[in-house]
Write an enzyme that holds these catalytic residues in place. Sequence first.
Site, PDB file in Angstrom:
ATOM      1  N   PHE A   1       0.840  -1.206   0.000  1.00 55.15           N
ATOM      2  CA  PHE A   1       0.000   0.000   0.000  1.00 55.15           C
ATOM      3  C   PHE A   1       0.872   1.251   0.000  1.00 55.15           C
ATOM      4  O   PHE A   1       0.752   2.130   0.839  1.00 55.15           O
ATOM      5  CB  PHE A   1      -0.959  -0.041   1.194  1.00 55.15           C
ATOM      6  CG  PHE A   1      -2.171   0.834   1.004  1.00 55.15           C
ATOM      7  CD1 PHE A   1      -3.006   0.666  -0.085  1.00 55.15           C
ATOM      8  CD2 PHE A   1      -2.465   1.847   1.901  1.00 55.15           C
ATOM      9  CE1 PHE A   1      -4.120   1.476  -0.282  1.00 55.15           C
ATOM     10  CE2 PHE A   1      -3.578   2.674   1.721  1.00 55.15           C
ATOM     11  CZ  PHE A   1      -4.401   2.489   0.623  1.00 55.15           C
TER      12      PHE A   1
ATOM     13  N   ARG B   1       2.692   4.131  -2.958  1.00 54.47           N
ATOM     14  CA  ARG B   1       2.126   5.119  -3.884  1.00 54.47           C
ATOM     15  C   ARG B   1       1.147   4.485  -4.877  1.00 54.47           C
ATOM     16  O   ARG B   1       0.042   4.999  -5.089  1.00 54.47           O
ATOM     17  CB  ARG B   1       3.261   5.787  -4.672  1.00 54.47           C
ATOM     18  CG  ARG B   1       4.092   6.739  -3.859  1.00 54.47           C
ATOM     19  CD  ARG B   1       5.257   7.223  -4.699  1.00 54.47           C
ATOM     20  NE  ARG B   1       6.234   6.163  -4.857  1.00 54.47           N
ATOM     21  CZ  ARG B   1       7.455   6.186  -4.348  1.00 54.47           C
ATOM     22  NH1 ARG B   1       7.876   7.229  -3.686  1.00 54.47           N
ATOM     23  NH2 ARG B   1       8.281   5.190  -4.529  1.00 54.47           N
ATOM     24  N   ILE B   2       1.552   3.357  -5.489  1.00 54.54           N
ATOM     25  CA  ILE B   2       0.694   2.784  -6.537  1.00 54.54           C
ATOM     26  C   ILE B   2      -0.548   2.142  -5.913  1.00 54.54           C
ATOM     27  O   ILE B   2      -1.670   2.324  -6.401  1.00 54.54           O
ATOM     28  CB  ILE B   2       1.490   1.796  -7.416  1.00 54.54           C
ATOM     29  CG1 ILE B   2       2.630   2.556  -8.134  1.00 54.54           C
ATOM     30  CG2 ILE B   2       0.576   1.113  -8.432  1.00 54.54           C
ATOM     31  CD1 ILE B   2       3.603   1.690  -8.903  1.00 54.54           C
TER      32      ILE B   2
ATOM     33  N   VAL C   1       0.845  -6.368 -11.186  1.00 54.39           N
ATOM     34  CA  VAL C   1       1.520  -5.382 -12.036  1.00 54.39           C
ATOM     35  C   VAL C   1       2.848  -4.974 -11.387  1.00 54.39           C
ATOM     36  O   VAL C   1       3.435  -3.969 -11.767  1.00 54.39           O
ATOM     37  CB  VAL C   1       0.655  -4.110 -12.257  1.00 54.39           C
ATOM     38  CG1 VAL C   1      -0.649  -4.430 -12.953  1.00 54.39           C
ATOM     39  CG2 VAL C   1       0.383  -3.397 -10.943  1.00 54.39           C
ATOM     40  N   ALA C   2       3.291  -5.749 -10.392  1.00 52.40           N
ATOM     41  CA  ALA C   2       4.468  -5.343  -9.607  1.00 52.40           C
ATOM     42  C   ALA C   2       5.724  -6.053 -10.124  1.00 52.40           C
ATOM     43  O   ALA C   2       6.428  -5.513 -10.999  1.00 52.40           O
ATOM     44  CB  ALA C   2       4.209  -5.618  -8.130  1.00 52.40           C
ATOM     45  N   ARG C   3       5.972  -7.241  -9.617  1.00 54.25           N
ATOM     46  CA  ARG C   3       7.087  -8.048 -10.097  1.00 54.25           C
ATOM     47  C   ARG C   3       6.649  -9.513 -10.107  1.00 54.25           C
ATOM     48  O   ARG C   3       6.030  -9.993  -9.151  1.00 54.25           O
ATOM     49  CB  ARG C   3       8.319  -7.894  -9.202  1.00 54.25           C
ATOM     50  CG  ARG C   3       9.081  -6.590  -9.378  1.00 54.25           C
ATOM     51  CD  ARG C   3       9.767  -6.484 -10.742  1.00 54.25           C
ATOM     52  NE  ARG C   3      10.537  -5.255 -10.898  1.00 54.25           N
ATOM     53  CZ  ARG C   3      10.084  -4.123 -11.458  1.00 54.25           C
ATOM     54  NH1 ARG C   3       8.857  -4.047 -11.920  1.00 54.25           N
ATOM     55  NH2 ARG C   3      10.880  -3.068 -11.562  1.00 54.25           N
TER      56      ARG C   3
ATOM     57  N   GLU D   1      10.792 -13.146 -16.882  1.00 56.95           N
ATOM     58  CA  GLU D   1      10.618 -12.335 -18.091  1.00 56.95           C
ATOM     59  C   GLU D   1      11.867 -12.373 -18.962  1.00 56.95           C
ATOM     60  O   GLU D   1      12.977 -12.341 -18.411  1.00 56.95           O
ATOM     61  CB  GLU D   1      10.339 -10.873 -17.684  1.00 56.95           C
ATOM     62  CG  GLU D   1       8.948 -10.699 -17.154  1.00 56.95           C
ATOM     63  CD  GLU D   1       8.661  -9.269 -16.723  1.00 56.95           C
ATOM     64  OE1 GLU D   1       9.292  -8.332 -17.249  1.00 56.95           O
ATOM     65  OE2 GLU D   1       7.798  -9.102 -15.858  1.00 56.95           O
TER      66      GLU D   1
ATOM     67  N   HIS E   1       4.559  -6.388 -19.615  1.00 53.50           N
ATOM     68  CA  HIS E   1       5.158  -5.425 -18.680  1.00 53.50           C
ATOM     69  C   HIS E   1       5.006  -3.989 -19.207  1.00 53.50           C
ATOM     70  O   HIS E   1       6.009  -3.293 -19.442  1.00 53.50           O
ATOM     71  CB  HIS E   1       6.628  -5.771 -18.420  1.00 53.50           C
ATOM     72  CG  HIS E   1       7.125  -5.240 -17.102  1.00 53.50           C
ATOM     73  ND1 HIS E   1       8.066  -5.878 -16.332  1.00 53.50           N
ATOM     74  CD2 HIS E   1       6.812  -4.111 -16.403  1.00 53.50           C
ATOM     75  CE1 HIS E   1       8.310  -5.174 -15.241  1.00 53.50           C
ATOM     76  NE2 HIS E   1       7.552  -4.098 -15.258  1.00 53.50           N
ATOM     77  N   ILE E   2       3.750  -3.560 -19.333  1.00 49.38           N
ATOM     78  CA  ILE E   2       3.482  -2.222 -19.894  1.00 49.38           C
ATOM     79  C   ILE E   2       2.813  -1.291 -18.879  1.00 49.38           C
ATOM     80  O   ILE E   2       2.192  -0.301 -19.261  1.00 49.38           O
ATOM     81  CB  ILE E   2       2.615  -2.308 -21.177  1.00 49.38           C
ATOM     82  CG1 ILE E   2       1.311  -3.090 -20.905  1.00 49.38           C
ATOM     83  CG2 ILE E   2       3.391  -2.924 -22.319  1.00 49.38           C
ATOM     84  CD1 ILE E   2       0.286  -2.977 -22.039  1.00 49.38           C
TER      85      ILE E   2
HETATM   86  C1  DGY Z   1       9.163  -0.061 -12.806  1.00 49.24           C
HETATM   87  O1  DGY Z   1       9.434   1.121 -13.016  1.00 49.24           O
HETATM   88  O2  DGY Z   1       9.646  -0.679 -11.856  1.00 49.24           O
HETATM   89  C2  DGY Z   1       8.196  -0.721 -13.742  1.00 49.24           C
HETATM   90  O3  DGY Z   1       8.128  -2.072 -13.566  1.00 49.24           O
HETATM   91  C3  DGY Z   1       8.490  -0.383 -15.198  1.00 49.24           C
HETATM   92  O4  DGY Z   1       8.097   0.904 -15.387  1.00 49.24           O
END
Ligand code: DGY
Length: 321
Positions: free
Chosen positions: A154, A156-157, A236-238, A267, A285-286
Site C-alpha cells: 500500500f 504510492r501505486i 503489475v508489480a514483479r 521475463e 510489462h506495460i
Molecule cells: C518499474 O518502473 O519498476 C516498472 O516495472 C516499469 O516501469
Amino acid sequence: MRPKVLLTHPLLPEAMDYLSREVDLELATEEMILPREELLAKIADKQGLLCFLTDVIDREVIDRAPELRIISNCAVGVNNIDLKYAWSRGLLVTNTPDVLTEATADLTLALILAVTRRLVEADRFCRQGRFRGWKIDLFLGQELAGRTLGLVGFGRIGRAVARRARAFSLRIIYYDPNRLEPGLEKELGVAFRPLDDLVREADLISIHASLTPESYHLISAERLRRMKKTAVLINVARGPIVDEKALAEALRTGQIWGAGLDVFENEPLIEPELVKLDNVVLLPHIGSATADTRRQMCFMAVDNLLRGLRGERPANPVSPA
Ligand code: DGY
C-alpha cells in the site's frame, strides 16, 4: 573531460540526445537483452551507468567498474540491483518513482476490468467470426460494485489504485508490512488485514509490493488455495512475488476464477501453462507505458545520473533507510 557513461538500452530519443550532449556516452545495445559478457566488458571504464529493470547489476558487474560513481535505474523497482553491495562500495543508486504511479494504477484497473468482464476472450471471439447474435449467457463476468479489493502493498501505486477503486464502489482492504495510522486508514477509506486474512476475504487481489527476499512467492500455492473460487488475482508489480506455476495450476483447475498479469517470474519467458488458459490476461510489462510517463521516466533517470556525476544530490536516491 566529460564523464564516461554506459547506457544499457536506448532511452526515448529526446532524452538520449540530451544525455549524449552532456557525457561521453556508450549505448551498449539496441536489443531488448544485453548479453552479460558485453555488460561486463563495457562497464569497465565508466563513471556512470544508466540501466533498466532487465539488467542485472550485481557484485560482479559493480566490481568490474572501479571508477563507477552512480547507477541510475530507469524504473521505480530496483530489485535488479544488488543495493547492499552498491552502497557498501559507496555508489549512488537512483530510481524513477512517482511519475509512473498514475499510469500503473490505470493499467491495474484496466486489468481488473479486462479479467472480470472477459474482454480479451470476447475480443478474440469476435475476431474469429464467432459472434452470431446476442445471447443471454454470452461471456458472463463479474460485477465490481460491492466487492472487496485486497491490495497487497500500500505505497504510492496501491493508494492510487484505491482512489480509482472507490469510483467502482469497491470495498478496500490492504496488507502492507508497514501498517498506516488508524486515522489515515479512515481518511483513505481502507482497512488493514494480515495477508492470510486478506487472501481469504478479498474478491480481487492486486499486488503492488516491491520484490525483496521477503516478498518472493508471497502468493504461494498455499495462499492461492485459501482464495475464494471466484477470486481474481492481478499482478503489475514483479513476477516472482507470485509462484507462477502454482498460479497456472490454480487457474487451470478453477481453484480461482481469473488473473491479470503484467509481469512474469522469468521475463520475457511466460509459463507455457498460462498461455493455454482463457481465464488469464497476459501483458508484456506495460504498466508504465504511456508516452508521457515513459518520457518523464527517461528524463528523471538522466537528471539523476547527471546530478550524481556532478557530485550533487540526485532527486531520487534509493537509500538504505
Ligand atoms: C518499474 O518502473 O519498476 C516498472 O516495472 C516499469 O516501469
